[in-house]
Enzyme design. Structure first.
Site, PDB file in Angstrom:
ATOM      1  N   ARG A 128      -3.329   3.309   0.512  1.00 17.51           N
ATOM      2  CA  ARG A 128      -3.202   2.904   1.915  1.00 17.51           C
ATOM      3  C   ARG A 128      -4.537   2.378   2.437  1.00 17.51           C
ATOM      4  NH1 ARG A 128      -0.212   6.641   6.458  1.00 17.51           N
ATOM      5  NH2 ARG A 128      -0.075   5.028   8.063  1.00 17.51           N
ATOM      6  N   ALA A 129      -4.524   1.148   2.953  1.00 19.14           N
ATOM      7  CA  ALA A 129      -5.783   0.498   3.329  1.00 19.14           C
ATOM      8  C   ALA A 129      -6.474   1.217   4.482  1.00 19.14           C
ATOM      9  CB  ALA A 129      -5.530  -0.961   3.687  1.00 19.14           C
TER      10      ALA A 129
ATOM     11  N   ARG B 168       6.350  -2.360  11.542  1.00 17.99           N
ATOM     12  CA  ARG B 168       7.516  -1.811  10.857  1.00 17.99           C
ATOM     13  C   ARG B 168       8.832  -2.074  11.565  1.00 17.99           C
ATOM     14  NH1 ARG B 168       5.148   3.870   8.358  1.00 17.99           N
ATOM     15  NH2 ARG B 168       3.133   2.998   7.797  1.00 17.99           N
TER      16      ARG B 168
ATOM     17  N   GLU C  70       3.228  -6.657   2.686  1.00 18.06           N
ATOM     18  CA  GLU C  70       2.488  -5.477   3.149  1.00 18.06           C
ATOM     19  C   GLU C  70       3.431  -4.504   3.857  1.00 18.06           C
ATOM     20  OE1 GLU C  70      -1.047  -6.018   5.611  1.00 18.06           O
ATOM     21  OE2 GLU C  70      -1.869  -4.128   4.934  1.00 18.06           O
TER      22      GLU C  70
ATOM     23  N   HIS D 152     -10.124  -6.595   1.738  1.00 14.45           N
ATOM     24  CA  HIS D 152      -9.317  -5.834   2.703  1.00 14.45           C
ATOM     25  C   HIS D 152     -10.169  -4.737   3.328  1.00 14.45           C
ATOM     26  CE1 HIS D 152      -5.888  -4.103   4.644  1.00 14.45           C
ATOM     27  NE2 HIS D 152      -5.001  -4.750   3.926  1.00 14.45           N
TER      28      HIS D 152
ATOM     29  N   HIS E  78       0.851  -1.192   0.000  1.00 13.13           N
ATOM     30  CA  HIS E  78       0.000   0.000   0.000  1.00 13.13           C
ATOM     31  C   HIS E  78       0.888   1.244   0.000  1.00 13.13           C
ATOM     32  CE1 HIS E  78      -3.474  -2.472   0.934  1.00 13.13           C
ATOM     33  NE2 HIS E  78      -2.909  -2.928   2.033  1.00 13.13           N
TER      34      HIS E  78
END
Lengths: 341, 341
Positions: free
Chosen positions: B71-72, B290, B284, B178, B8
């Site tokens: 971006r989801a 992260r 992802e 999603h 994304h």
């Protein structure tokens, strides 16, 4: 000794469901409301419903004792008001208590609560007290979503729930976090809602500091913890992003997972990822998945076979089968010791 | 070639978020509504946002191509009405398209849809058509819960969704199922809502005969399928109880799982349980998790390391990295072939 910490009375005599259907029908017509005393189930009927079902399978599989609570999908806290839930919970808890008296060596009760959407959980305390003090219940089932799939209650970390937690701490009993039937057509009850609730409850604990307020509070997350062990790296990483302690310090003194995972690879992952002290043997039989697995020739829910085949040593197996349950459920341990076990 | 099918644009220049915040603020004050043309992001800004982030990590990790979508968590279909979602989706899709032109060897776009709670999904078709025909999108992201955690839309098996499916079949493009940000305080977005939606969507497919109506429809369930592979025995057992065909016949021609599972044991379970033809490489990144895993010293989301270490042979690895993606995303395959790959 092998203790199954997750059994529900899914095989109660038909009269129970008939009474419940009358109760539900009367919600819109109160004059028709059945009295609790109109439900009559004899000891012989209870015996038969257990001997032919749970006890038969426990003997076949070599399980000694089941922590036994009312049928989860029938709790249906979303139906009616507090009074409806209260009468229904009292009936269901009494039946599990009677089973525990008829088969004192094999069943010990855990209570459902008379939760109702939008109602203060403190209203559940009197049923909880009765179940512990009079019926010898060793745990409760706590529904984090009494709305049945609308998720309209606050998260488990909210002070909303603290009256229940205070009583749990006082009695030193754990709660299994267990939803009931979904009335949301998006969520299949046993294939989605149950697993989603497990994951949701775990994450509510992770993002909060609930266990700082209640250091001795204990939650059992059923169904192998939903998605949690499979995504353990994700949860470790999310906790790290949030500057939370390591999960073992943040949650694993308070959160435990059962073994209701119905294939070998799932149990292998669970025992590889989650510390053995946090795993409790369970099968939730006779429950959502009653069939024979054509790949093994054995019941999907015959979870003892998976534990037997897992790469763990005898001491670890003993913890999963018995020692952890005695530690997490001190009133179970006391009851066993009182009988010389 | 290694294709990451789940990326994304989480690192878009700040101006995008600023514009969105103005749009949201103006929902209650329409005179303040910003025009799409007021958002100005230069090619250099796009380049920098990608080169320093996704492309840097792709090079470090040895990934060649990412299927790249907005971006989801920012889709936030629950905010505003269809017009708000429509403008927002067009902006986000255009940015991903521009990235795909600036880095044609490394990014190929997938579209978000302008969904809005309670609005007929057919309203999304014109954006979908534009993204496929003008922007070269090879897939869409379909949100099964545009309400953001209230789950007020019908299940994916409902005819409600059929206009989207008809267009997907016509274009031969898959949908990644999603969700976006949860606005339900019970559900943490990336720790609960995402995984719950994956499990929920799979079970909606299992209980229905959707793929009888659409034999060539293809869904990618992200985040390793939520809880599904870990509970594969449960799902096999539930399907059997419902007299459905074996899951491999019932669903696995149409349902695929990505590898966004952020630890080795999870990937080992996924590759052990799910047929290799149904597993698509993805990370992802840069996304929900992260950080660096202190247990490995590498990024939690560096999923290539787990695939490299999994007990699969080179041919199976090739399927996960490339061949399956070319099969499930035929427009990706065609685009690669047009470039001689």
């Amino acid at each position: 000794m092998i203790i199954d910490i997750h059994g529900h009375y899914t095989t109660a005599p038909r009269a129970l469901e008939t009474w419940r259907n009358r109760q539900i029908a009367s919600i819109t017509n109160p004059a028709e409301m059945p009295k609790a005393s109109e439900l009559r189930i004899s000891d012989d009927e209870l015996r038969e419903s257990i001997e032919r079902n749970q006890l038969r399978l426990m003997r076949e599989r070599g399980l000694d004792l089941t922590i036994f609570s009312p049928r989860a999908s029938f709790m249906a806290h979303h139906i009616g008001d507090f009074q409806v839930s209260s009468t229904w919970a009292a009936i269901c808890n009494e039946l599990c208590y009677r089973v525990s008296r008829l088969f004192a060596d094999h069943f010990i009760p855990a209570a459902m609560l008379p939760q109702s959407p939008g109602v203060d959980p403190a209203t559940c305390i009197s049923e909880l007290v009765k179940c512990v003090e009079e019926y010898g219940n060793v745990a409760i089932n706590l529904n984090p979503d009494p709305s049945g799939g609308r998720w309209s209650s606050p998260p488990l970390s909210d002070r909303h729930w603290y009256p229940i937690y205070e009583k749990m701490v006082e009695y030193d009993i754990p709660a299994m976090i267990h939803v009931s039937t979904s009335c949301n057509p998006c969520f299949h009850t046993t294939g989605a809602h149950y697993l989603n609730a497990d994951t949701t409850a775990f994450m509510q604990c992770l993002t909060s500091d609930l266990f700082k307020d209640f250091p001795t509070l204990r939650f059992v997350i059923p169904h192998g913890g939903g998605a949690v062990p499979y995504h353990w790296g994700r949860f470790r990483g999310l906790a790290q992003e949030m500057k939370k302690p390591l999960l073992k310090d943040h949650l694993l003194n308070n959160v435990f997972f059962d073994t209701c995972v119905y294939h070998q690879p799932g149990i292998d992952l669970l025992t590889r990822v989650i510390p053995v002290d946090n795993i409790l043997f369970a099968s939730e039989m006779i429950g959502a998945v009653r069939g024979i697995d054509p790949e093994t020739g054995h019941g999907f829910d015959d979870t003892k076979r998976y534990i037997e085949a897992a790469h763990i040593d005898p001491q670890q197996r003993h913890k999963i089968y018995e020692a952890n349950a005695r530690r997490v459920y001190p009133r179970l341990d006391a009851a066993l010791k009182a009988k010389g076990h």
